[in-house]
Scaffold this motif. Structure first.
Motif, mmCIF file in Angstrom:
data_model
loop_
_atom_site.group_PDB
_atom_site.id
_atom_site.type_symbol
_atom_site.label_atom_id
_atom_site.label_comp_id
_atom_site.label_asym_id
_atom_site.label_seq_id
_atom_site.Cartn_x
_atom_site.Cartn_y
_atom_site.Cartn_z
ATOM 1 N N VAL A 149 40.053 -17.308 19.685
ATOM 2 C CA VAL A 149 39.583 -17.383 18.300
ATOM 3 C C VAL A 149 40.767 -17.362 17.341
ATOM 4 N N ALA A 150 41.716 -16.480 17.593
ATOM 5 C CA ALA A 150 42.878 -16.392 16.707
ATOM 6 C C ALA A 150 43.673 -17.695 16.700
ATOM 7 N N ASP A 151 43.792 -18.330 17.869
ATOM 8 C CA ASP A 151 44.541 -19.587 17.951
ATOM 9 C C ASP A 151 43.858 -20.709 17.170
ATOM 10 N N LEU A 152 42.534 -20.778 17.267
ATOM 11 C CA LEU A 152 41.799 -21.914 16.716
ATOM 12 C C LEU A 152 41.248 -21.678 15.318
ATOM 13 N N ALA A 153 41.358 -20.451 14.804
ATOM 14 C CA ALA A 153 40.823 -20.158 13.471
ATOM 15 C C ALA A 153 41.454 -21.031 12.381
ATOM 16 N N LEU B 115 36.052 -35.104 12.377
ATOM 17 C CA LEU B 115 36.018 -34.251 11.196
ATOM 18 C C LEU B 115 37.405 -33.895 10.675
ATOM 19 N N HIS B 116 38.376 -33.797 11.575
ATOM 20 C CA HIS B 116 39.702 -33.348 11.141
ATOM 21 C C HIS B 116 40.726 -33.660 12.219
ATOM 22 N N VAL B 117 41.933 -33.997 11.783
ATOM 23 C CA VAL B 117 43.058 -34.223 12.695
ATOM 24 C C VAL B 117 44.218 -33.351 12.248
ATOM 25 N N ASP B 118 44.826 -32.656 13.183
ATOM 26 C CA ASP B 118 46.025 -31.850 12.921
ATOM 27 C C ASP B 118 47.131 -32.396 13.814
ATOM 28 N N GLU B 119 47.939 -33.295 13.259
ATOM 29 C CA GLU B 119 48.975 -33.939 14.058
ATOM 30 C C GLU B 119 50.018 -32.948 14.541
ATOM 31 N N ALA B 120 50.367 -31.985 13.709
ATOM 32 C CA ALA B 120 51.382 -31.011 14.107
ATOM 33 C C ALA B 120 50.934 -30.194 15.309
ATOM 34 N N ALA B 121 49.650 -29.870 15.363
ATOM 35 C CA ALA B 121 49.124 -29.064 16.468
ATOM 36 C C ALA B 121 48.646 -29.906 17.643
ATOM 37 N N GLY B 122 48.611 -31.230 17.477
ATOM 38 C CA GLY B 122 48.077 -32.079 18.536
ATOM 39 C C GLY B 122 46.617 -31.774 18.810
ATOM 40 N N ALA B 123 45.823 -31.686 17.745
ATOM 41 C CA ALA B 123 44.431 -31.270 17.889
ATOM 42 C C ALA B 123 43.541 -32.058 16.935
ATOM 43 N N ALA B 124 42.262 -32.102 17.286
ATOM 44 C CA ALA B 124 41.258 -32.751 16.439
ATOM 45 C C ALA B 124 39.959 -31.975 16.545
ATOM 46 N N VAL B 125 39.134 -32.089 15.511
ATOM 47 C CA VAL B 125 37.810 -31.473 15.511
ATOM 48 C C VAL B 125 36.781 -32.581 15.296
ATOM 49 N N ALA C 160 40.600 -25.463 8.444
ATOM 50 C CA ALA C 160 41.027 -26.740 7.873
ATOM 51 C C ALA C 160 39.961 -27.816 8.045
ATOM 52 N N ALA C 161 39.263 -27.779 9.170
ATOM 53 C CA ALA C 161 38.274 -28.811 9.462
ATOM 54 C C ALA C 161 36.940 -28.568 8.785
ATOM 55 N N LEU C 162 36.538 -27.309 8.688
ATOM 56 C CA LEU C 162 35.156 -26.994 8.340
ATOM 57 C C LEU C 162 35.009 -26.196 7.057
ATOM 58 N N GLY C 163 36.116 -25.803 6.459
ATOM 59 C CA GLY C 163 36.047 -25.111 5.169
ATOM 60 C C GLY C 163 36.451 -23.661 5.261
#
Length: 326
Positions: free
Chosen positions: A10-14, A102-112, A19-22
Motif C-alpha cells: 500500500v505504501a509503495d502504490l499510494a 487512467l494514468h501513466v507514470d513514466e518515471a515509475a514504469g507504471a500505469a493505472v 495521481a491516477a484517481l485523485g
C-alpha cells in the motif's frame, strides 16, 4: 543467485493511486493478481470501495530475467511501459476494447487502468458456453478489425508505428529461425528433444519450404488466450497483456487461438488463412511453448508445476507432429 522478489505494498502504490484517481481518495489495500510473469498486476482497493488496476514493470516483477530487449526483434521480450502505451493507443485507434487507461507514470514504469468487473472470458466459457456466445462473437469481430489494420512491414507496434523496421525479410523466416533456436535450446534441457533434434529440425525446414511469399501484415496480439480477455459490466470483451501487439501474419495468432480456445475456436476461425503457414506456425508454436516454460523454470517462477505441464504437453505435440512420438 535468484533475486528476492519485492512485491508492492500500500505504501509503495499510494502515490500512484493518488495521481491516477485523485488526492481525495485513500488507498486502503492492494492485491497482487495471479498470472503475470512479466509485470506486477495489482488491484487497488480505495476507501470508497472502488477499485482500479495498476501495472508495474520492474525487474522485481519479471520472472523471465531478460536483458534489455531489441525492439527490432518481433519476438523479443514483450515487457515495458512504452510497449504497453503504444499498443493501447493502436488498439484504441482500431476500435478494439482494452481496459481504459487512467494514468501513466513514466518515471515509475507504471500505469493505472480501469478494473473490469465481468471476470475473464475463460471463466465465462467454463461456466456457461452459451451465455458467453455474444462475447465470443464480439471477440471474433475484434480479431477482424485487427486483421484489417494493415502494414507493409512487420514488427512490434511500438516500432512500426514510429517508422521503424524490424529484422527479417518475412514472418515465416523469423518463425522458422526461432523454431530452430527453440529446438537447440530444448535439446539441452530434455533428453527426448535431444534424441529427436534432427527429426524436429527436418520437420521445421520441410514445412518452411512450402510457404510462399506474401505482402502485407495485420495486427496480432500474439498470446490471445481466453484468460487474456476480460469482460466489462456489459459483457463486452477487452484485451489485456497487450505489450506484444505487432504487425504479423494472422496465422500466428490463429494457431495460438486454436490451441487455447479448443472447442470454442470454431467461433473465431477466420476465412482465407494460409494452410501452409498454419502448419509451420503450429509446429513452431508448440516448440516455443516448450522452450519458454523450461527457460522460466531456471528461475523462481512461483508455479513451476504449471509451467512443467505446459512444456510437457507441447513437447508431446511437437514430437507427434514430426513423427517422433513413441
Amino acid at each position: 543467485m535468484t533475486p528476492v522478489r519485492q512485491h508492492r505494498t500500500v505504501a509503495d502504490l499510494a502515490p500512484l493511486a493518488r495521481a491516477a484517481l485523485g488526492r481525495h481518495r485513500t488507498l486502503a489495500a492492494v492485491t497482487r493478481l495471479r498470472g503475470g510473469s512479466k509485470k506486477g498486476v495489482y488491484r487497488l482497493h480505495l476507501d470508497d470501495s472502488r477499485t482500479a488496476v495498476a501495472y508495474v514493470w520492474s525487474p522485481d516483477e519479471d520472472y523471465w530475467d531478460q536483458p534489455d530487449a531489441d525492439p527490432r526483434d518481433p519476438f523479443s521480450h514483450a515487457s515495458g511501459l512504452g510497449l504497453f502505451t503504444a499498443s493501447h493507443d493502436r488498439l484504441a485507434a482500431v476500435g478494439v476494447r482494452t481496459p481504459r487507461l487512467l494514468h501513466v507514470d513514466e518515471a515509475a514504469g507504471a500505469a493505472v487502468v480501469e478494473d473490469l468487473s465481468g471476470g475473464s472470458l475463460e471463466e465465462a466459457l467454463r461456466r456457461d458456453p452459451d451465455a458467453a456466445g455474444p462475447a465470443l462473437r464480439q471477440l471474433a469481430e475484434a480479431l477482424r478489425l485487427l486483421r484489417d489494420c494493415r502494414s507493409a512491414g512487420h514488427g512490434k507496434v511500438a516500432l512500426v508505428d514510429r517508422g521503424g523496421t524490424a529484422y527479417g525479410d518475412s514472418c515465416a523466416r523469423l518463425v522458422t529461425e526461432r523454431a530452430l533456436s527453440d529446438i537447440a535450446e530444448t535439446a539441452l534441457r530434455d533428453p527426448r528433444a535431444a534424441a529427436a533434434r534432427a527429426r524436429l529440425e527436418e520437420g521445421v525446414r520441410s514445412l518452411a519450404g512450402e510457404v510462399r511469399p506474401r505482402a502485407g501484415h495485420g495486427l496480432v496480439h500474439g498470446e490471445l488466450g481466453p484468460d487474456h480477455v476480460l469482460l466489462d459490466d456489459a459483457g463486452r470483451p477487452a484485451l489485456i497483456d497487450i505489450e506484444g501487439l505487432m504487425y504479423f501474419d494472422p496465422e500466428w495468432e490463429h494457431v495460438f487461438l486454436r490451441l487455447r480456445f479448443g472447442p470454442h475456436y470454431a467461433g473465431l476461425r477466420a476465412p482465407g488463412l494460409d494452410e501452409d503457414r498454419l502448419r509451420l506456425y503450429r509446429l513452431a508454436m508448440h516448440l516455443n511453448l516448450v522452450a519458454g516454460p523450461l527457460r522460466l523454470l531456471d528461475g523462481d517462477f512461483p508455479r513451476p508445476e504449471f509451467m512443467r505441464g505446459i512444456a510437457e504437453y507441447n513437447l508431446g505435440q511437437a514430437l507427434s507432429l514430426t513423427g517422433c512420438a513413441s
